[in-house]
Motif scaffolding. Structure first.
Motif, PDB file in Angstrom:
ATOM      1  N   PRO A   1     -21.899  73.065   7.858  1.00  0.00           N
ATOM      2  CA  PRO A   1     -21.420  73.779   9.036  1.00  0.00           C
ATOM      3  C   PRO A   1     -22.411  73.709  10.190  1.00  0.00           C
ATOM      4  N   ARG A   2     -21.965  73.102  11.285  1.00  0.00           N
ATOM      5  CA  ARG A   2     -22.767  73.033  12.510  1.00  0.00           C
ATOM      6  C   ARG A   2     -21.956  73.602  13.658  1.00  0.00           C
ATOM      7  N   VAL A   3     -22.614  74.282  14.536  1.00  0.00           N
ATOM      8  CA  VAL A   3     -21.935  74.905  15.678  1.00  0.00           C
ATOM      9  C   VAL A   3     -21.111  73.855  16.403  1.00  0.00           C
ATOM     10  N   GLY A   4     -19.849  74.194  16.658  1.00  0.00           N
ATOM     11  CA  GLY A   4     -18.947  73.307  17.376  1.00  0.00           C
ATOM     12  C   GLY A   4     -18.084  72.439  16.481  1.00  0.00           C
ATOM     13  N   GLN A   5     -18.392  72.356  15.181  1.00  0.00           N
ATOM     14  CA  GLN A   5     -17.533  71.570  14.293  1.00  0.00           C
ATOM     15  C   GLN A   5     -16.156  72.207  14.235  1.00  0.00           C
ATOM     16  N   VAL A   6     -15.138  71.364  14.235  1.00  0.00           N
ATOM     17  CA  VAL A   6     -13.756  71.828  14.194  1.00  0.00           C
ATOM     18  C   VAL A   6     -13.031  71.049  13.108  1.00  0.00           C
ATOM     19  N   LEU A   7     -12.261  71.754  12.300  1.00  0.00           N
ATOM     20  CA  LEU A   7     -11.388  71.084  11.345  1.00  0.00           C
ATOM     21  C   LEU A   7     -10.189  71.972  11.082  1.00  0.00           C
ATOM     22  N   SER A   8      -9.123  71.363  10.597  1.00  0.00           N
ATOM     23  CA  SER A   8      -7.900  72.121  10.375  1.00  0.00           C
ATOM     24  C   SER A   8      -8.041  73.025   9.155  1.00  0.00           C
ATOM     25  N   VAL A   9      -7.268  74.096   9.167  1.00  0.00           N
ATOM     26  CA  VAL A   9      -7.236  75.022   8.035  1.00  0.00           C
ATOM     27  C   VAL A   9      -6.790  74.270   6.784  1.00  0.00           C
ATOM     28  N   GLY A  10      -5.813  73.376   6.924  1.00  0.00           N
ATOM     29  CA  GLY A  10      -5.337  72.591   5.785  1.00  0.00           C
ATOM     30  C   GLY A  10      -6.425  71.705   5.198  1.00  0.00           C
ATOM     31  N   HIS A  11      -7.202  71.059   6.063  1.00  0.00           N
ATOM     32  CA  HIS A  11      -8.313  70.224   5.607  1.00  0.00           C
ATOM     33  C   HIS A  11      -9.346  71.076   4.875  1.00  0.00           C
ATOM     34  N   ALA A  12      -9.689  72.211   5.433  1.00  0.00           N
ATOM     35  CA  ALA A  12     -10.668  73.106   4.815  1.00  0.00           C
ATOM     36  C   ALA A  12     -10.189  73.575   3.449  1.00  0.00           C
ATOM     37  N   ARG A  13      -8.921  73.959   3.359  1.00  0.00           N
ATOM     38  CA  ARG A  13      -8.381  74.421   2.082  1.00  0.00           C
ATOM     39  C   ARG A  13      -8.321  73.291   1.062  1.00  0.00           C
ATOM     40  N   GLY A  14      -8.100  72.068   1.520  1.00  0.00           N
ATOM     41  CA  GLY A  14      -8.089  70.919   0.624  1.00  0.00           C
ATOM     42  C   GLY A  14      -9.447  70.683  -0.023  1.00  0.00           C
ATOM     43  N   MET A  15     -10.504  71.091   0.657  1.00  0.00           N
ATOM     44  CA  MET A  15     -11.846  70.938   0.092  1.00  0.00           C
ATOM     45  C   MET A  15     -12.037  71.809  -1.144  1.00  0.00           C
ATOM     46  N   CYS A  16     -11.267  72.885  -1.255  1.00  0.00           N
ATOM     47  CA  CYS A  16     -11.398  73.782  -2.404  1.00  0.00           C
ATOM     48  C   CYS A  16     -11.123  73.042  -3.706  1.00  0.00           C
ATOM     49  N   ASP A  17     -10.106  72.204  -3.701  1.00  0.00           N
ATOM     50  CA  ASP A  17      -9.762  71.479  -4.928  1.00  0.00           C
ATOM     51  C   ASP A  17     -10.911  70.586  -5.377  1.00  0.00           C
ATOM     52  N   ALA A  18     -11.529  69.889  -4.448  1.00  0.00           N
ATOM     53  CA  ALA A  18     -12.653  69.016  -4.787  1.00  0.00           C
ATOM     54  C   ALA A  18     -13.829  69.833  -5.313  1.00  0.00           C
ATOM     55  N   VAL A  19     -14.107  70.965  -4.684  1.00  0.00           N
ATOM     56  CA  VAL A  19     -15.209  71.822  -5.126  1.00  0.00           C
ATOM     57  C   VAL A  19     -14.939  72.324  -6.537  1.00  0.00           C
ATOM     58  N   LEU A  20     -13.717  72.770  -6.797  1.00  0.00           N
ATOM     59  CA  LEU A  20     -13.373  73.302  -8.118  1.00  0.00           C
ATOM     60  C   LEU A  20     -13.383  72.212  -9.189  1.00  0.00           C
ATOM     61  N   ARG A  21     -12.948  71.003  -8.836  1.00  0.00           N
ATOM     62  CA  ARG A  21     -13.010  69.887  -9.796  1.00  0.00           C
ATOM     63  C   ARG A  21     -14.452  69.591 -10.181  1.00  0.00           C
ATOM     64  N   ARG A  22     -15.336  69.534  -9.180  1.00  0.00           N
ATOM     65  CA  ARG A  22     -16.754  69.278  -9.461  1.00  0.00           C
ATOM     66  C   ARG A  22     -17.349  70.400 -10.306  1.00  0.00           C
ATOM     67  N   ALA A  23     -16.997  71.635  -9.996  1.00  0.00           N
ATOM     68  CA  ALA A  23     -17.521  72.771 -10.753  1.00  0.00           C
ATOM     69  C   ALA A  23     -17.052  72.703 -12.205  1.00  0.00           C
ATOM     70  N   GLY A  24     -15.792  72.322 -12.411  1.00  0.00           N
ATOM     71  CA  GLY A  24     -15.267  72.187 -13.768  1.00  0.00           C
ATOM     72  C   GLY A  24     -15.966  71.081 -14.530  1.00  0.00           C
ATOM     73  N   ARG A  25     -16.232  69.988 -13.847  1.00  0.00           N
ATOM     74  CA  ARG A  25     -16.917  68.863 -14.471  1.00  0.00           C
ATOM     75  C   ARG A  25     -18.350  69.266 -14.839  1.00  0.00           C
ATOM     76  N   GLN A  26     -19.017  69.988 -13.954  1.00  0.00           N
ATOM     77  CA  GLN A  26     -20.383  70.433 -14.231  1.00  0.00           C
ATOM     78  C   GLN A  26     -20.407  71.393 -15.408  1.00  0.00           C
ATOM     79  N   LYS A  27     -19.404  72.271 -15.464  1.00  0.00           N
ATOM     80  CA  LYS A  27     -19.349  73.232 -16.564  1.00  0.00           C
ATOM     81  C   LYS A  27     -19.194  72.525 -17.893  1.00  0.00           C
TER      82      LYS A  27
END
Length: 144
Positions: free
Chosen positions: A114-140
């Motif tokens: 996160p840097r000041v001025g960065q802009v992204l769509s709510v849909g794009h941001a929410r899509g990142m959740c799946d990738a984060v959760l997949r990585r967390a599951g793999r690490q677990k």
């Protein structure tokens, strides 16, 4: 009655951040384990040691969608670098706000989070959740 009033005053003095919550204040514990506090004008994603940068965008997207009713096409704007939280004492947070529709995504994972001025769509941001959760599951599974 007087005792109740004194107890309420003592409670608010012990937790001054609760007394300063703006109108429309919302709180969300996200599925990636971060807490978001704020309202439609501005909201904070509280930091957590060792969190990858995508988690902050994911949490902001979830808050905007679930608590503020934002559409996938609405845009999130990083309004502030990591600062002391206005709502939670002794905590740091990234500050986001909704920027409406029509702005171009100005986002790059190679930019360091996160840097000041960065802009992204709510849909794009929410899509990142799946990738984060997949990585967390793999690490677990790797830790087992």
């Amino acid at each position: 009655m007087r005792r109740t009033a004194m107890m309420c005053a003592a409670f608010l003095m012990a937790f001054p951040a609760l007394a300063q919550q703006p109108e429309g204040f919302e709180r969300l514990a996200t599925r990636v384990g971060l807490v978001v506090l704020g309202n439609a004008q501005e909201f904070e994603v509280l930091t957590s040691a060792g969190s990858e940068k995508n988690r902050y965008f994911c949490a902001a997207g979830e808050f905007a969608h679930i608590r503020l009713g934002a559409r996938s096409s609405d845009q999130l704007l990083v309004a502030s670098r990591m600062v002391g939280s206005r709502y939670q004492s002794h905590r740091r947070a990234y500050v986001f706000r909704l920027a409406g529709e029509g702005r171009q995504d100005r986002f790059s994972l190679h930019m360091g989070g996160p840097r000041v001025g960065q802009v992204l769509s709510v849909g794009h941001a929410r899509g990142m959740c799946d990738a984060v959760l997949r990585r967390a599951g793999r690490q677990k599974r790797d830790d087992d």
